[in-house]
Design an enzyme around this catalytic site. Structure first.
Site, PDB file in Angstrom:
ATOM      1  N   GLN A 200       0.835  -1.209   0.000  1.00 13.69           N
ATOM      2  CA  GLN A 200       0.000   0.000   0.000  1.00 13.69           C
ATOM      3  C   GLN A 200       0.868   1.257   0.000  1.00 13.69           C
ATOM      4  O   GLN A 200       0.458   2.308  -0.476  1.00 13.69           O
ATOM      5  CB  GLN A 200      -0.932   0.022   1.225  1.00 13.69           C
ATOM      6  CG  GLN A 200      -2.051  -0.983   1.190  1.00 13.69           C
ATOM      7  CD  GLN A 200      -1.680  -2.272   1.886  1.00 13.69           C
ATOM      8  OE1 GLN A 200      -0.504  -2.625   1.979  1.00 13.69           O
ATOM      9  NE2 GLN A 200      -2.664  -2.999   2.366  1.00 13.69           N
ATOM     10  N   ASP A 241      -7.040   1.473  12.119  1.00 16.55           N
ATOM     11  CA  ASP A 241      -8.231   0.683  11.791  1.00 16.55           C
ATOM     12  C   ASP A 241      -9.168   0.563  12.977  1.00 16.55           C
ATOM     13  O   ASP A 241     -10.361   0.289  12.807  1.00 16.55           O
ATOM     14  CB  ASP A 241      -7.827  -0.703  11.304  1.00 16.55           C
ATOM     15  CG  ASP A 241      -7.310  -0.607   9.894  1.00 16.55           C
ATOM     16  OD1 ASP A 241      -6.134  -0.238   9.730  1.00 16.55           O
ATOM     17  OD2 ASP A 241      -8.088  -0.848   8.963  1.00 16.55           O
TER      18      ASP A 241
HETATM   19  O1  MRU Z   1      -5.385  -3.570   4.550  1.00 19.54           O
HETATM   20  P1  MRU Z   1      -5.707  -2.124   4.336  1.00 19.54           P
HETATM   21  O2  MRU Z   1      -5.034  -1.538   3.138  1.00 19.54           O
HETATM   22  O3  MRU Z   1      -7.189  -1.852   4.362  1.00 19.54           O
HETATM   23  O4  MRU Z   1      -5.097  -1.415   5.615  1.00 19.54           O
HETATM   24  C1  MRU Z   1      -5.233  -0.028   5.742  1.00 19.54           C
HETATM   25  C2  MRU Z   1      -4.555   0.526   6.931  1.00 19.54           C
HETATM   26  O5  MRU Z   1      -4.019  -0.176   7.754  1.00 19.54           O
HETATM   27  C3  MRU Z   1      -4.652   2.010   7.110  1.00 19.54           C
HETATM   28  O6  MRU Z   1      -3.504   2.496   7.721  1.00 19.54           O
HETATM   29  C4  MRU Z   1      -5.870   2.319   7.997  1.00 19.54           C
HETATM   30  O7  MRU Z   1      -7.012   1.714   7.482  1.00 19.54           O
HETATM   31  C5  MRU Z   1      -6.090   3.749   8.145  1.00 19.54           C
HETATM   32  S1  MRU Z   1      -6.725   4.455   6.676  1.00 19.54           S
HETATM   33  C6  MRU Z   1      -7.063   6.071   6.889  1.00 19.54           C
END
Ligand code: MRU
Length: 347
Positions: A200, A241
């Site tokens: 990501q 999250d």
């Molecule tokens: O697995 P993902 O890409 O959904 O994980 C996203 C994250 O861990 C982000 O840091 C989190 O959702 C915060 S987004 C503003």
């Protein structure tokens, strides 16, 4: 002109009785939009990371229920609510860790339960989901203003995963703070970790910041210690999250390592998250950490990088304890330790 594309288009949007999303699995190579009219497809999009990031999946869940309401053929309130409960279950089971998903689904169910007729419920549910998407951007902008003050001109800030426009409806949480600091005239540079195994950081954060004209350098996850010990980092900011009453922060796997390393080098470590990311009921041991498929670790793209049959541990999130966190930036201000007390006051 991809810079303009990111600034004007949204990660997830309600358009002509359908939900339009950027397919994030295709970034940074292609900017592809997908359009859904069935809530089962929204569930699949969340599961397969077409849309990801806690606030973005919260709003996507809400739009999923809006589609379920729109296409329900039920003629009574009771039957419509039962259709919505079924859709809610499917959407809820897609990803377990980000609390924003259940928050988004519950907000819609509350509105649905209040409606009197089938027509009233359908209209109210769609209107609420659209309103939640608008609010997400406004909340991020408020958060950005609150957090921008924590950083100085010419700071270099490390971020992990993607907590940007692509993880929200638009603007971003952690990257929203960086955007707001830059918009206020400060020159903030960013170091983005690539964030294995799904990348990501390199696929999304580097893409988003580069096309926003923000100075960003990409590092392998293994260079966090190197950059910190060599004085290249003035602060860290990540998203979340789920944040518990105790101040424990659930975020992308590797966040705990970054926070520990920041503590070791006396570098402030901040979390930026909206109030919808707080879970005041669960204890750390109650929260399910999503475990993802082994192939994310045993290959890079189509290329196999590990022996066949190898055992893999692939958790998608970890927990950063409150003692490693210098502050949590929210739309209602920045809170600091002791978190049990400051979180209580926040609500
Ligand atoms: O697995 P993902 O890409 O959904 O994980 C996203 C994250 O861990 C982000 O840091 C989190 O959702 C915060 S987004 C503003």
């Amino acid at each position: 002109m991809q810079f303009e594309i990111i600034m004007t288009l949204r990660t997830v949007e309600w358009k002509n009785d359908s939900v339009v999303m950027i397919d994030q699995t295709k970034l940074p190579n292609e900017l592809v939009f997908v359009q859904y009219t069935d809530y089962n497809d929204i569930a699949n999009a969340i599961r397969t990371l077409v849309v990801r990031g806690a606030p973005a999946i919260g709003v996507s869940g809400a739009f999923g229920l809006a589609l379920a309401a729109l296409h329900s053929s039920s003629e009574t309130k009771e039957d419509l609510l039962s259709d919505l409960e079924k859709a809610k279950k499917t959407l809820f089971e897609t990803r377990p860790t980000a609390v924003n998903l259940s928050w988004g689904l519950e907000k819609i169910m509350e509105i649905a339960r209040q409606g009197k007729t089938v027509f009233e419920i359908k209209d109210a549910v769609i209107a609420k989901a659209k309103q939640m998407a608008e609010e997400d951007i406004n909340i991020n902008k408020k958060m950005g203003k609150n957090g921008a003050e924590l950083f100085q001109d010419n700071d270099t800030i490390m971020t992990h995963c993607n907590a940007g426009a692509l993880a929200t409806v638009g603007y971003g949480t952690a990257l929203g703070v960086i955007r707001a600091a830059n918009e206020s005239g400060k020159n903030i540079k960013v170091i983005a970790t690539e964030t294995r195994p799904v990348q990501q950081g390199s696929r999304l954060t580097a893409f988003e910041l580069k096309h926003d004209g923000i100075d960003v350098s990409l590092i392998p996850d293994t260079a966090v210690g190197y950059t910190m010990v060599n004085g290249l980092v003035n602060g860290v900011i990540v998203g979340a999250d789920r944040i518990l009453q105790t101040g424990h922060v659930f975020n992308k796997i590797g966040t705990y390592q970054v926070a520990t390393m920041a503590k070791q080098h006396n570098i402030p470590f901040y979390v930026a998250a909206p109030l919808s990311t707080f879970d005041l009921e669960s204890r750390p041991e109650d929260v399910i950490i999503e475990q993802r498929k082994a192939s994310e670790v045993t290959s890079i793209g189509d290329k196999k990088t590990a022996p066949d049959g190898i055992d893999v541990i692939n958790p998608a999130f970890d927990i950063t304890p409150p003692e490693l966190i210098s502050g949590v930036i929210t739309e209602n201000g920045v809170i600091k330790s002791p978190y049990e007390e400051s979180i209580k006051k926040l609500f």
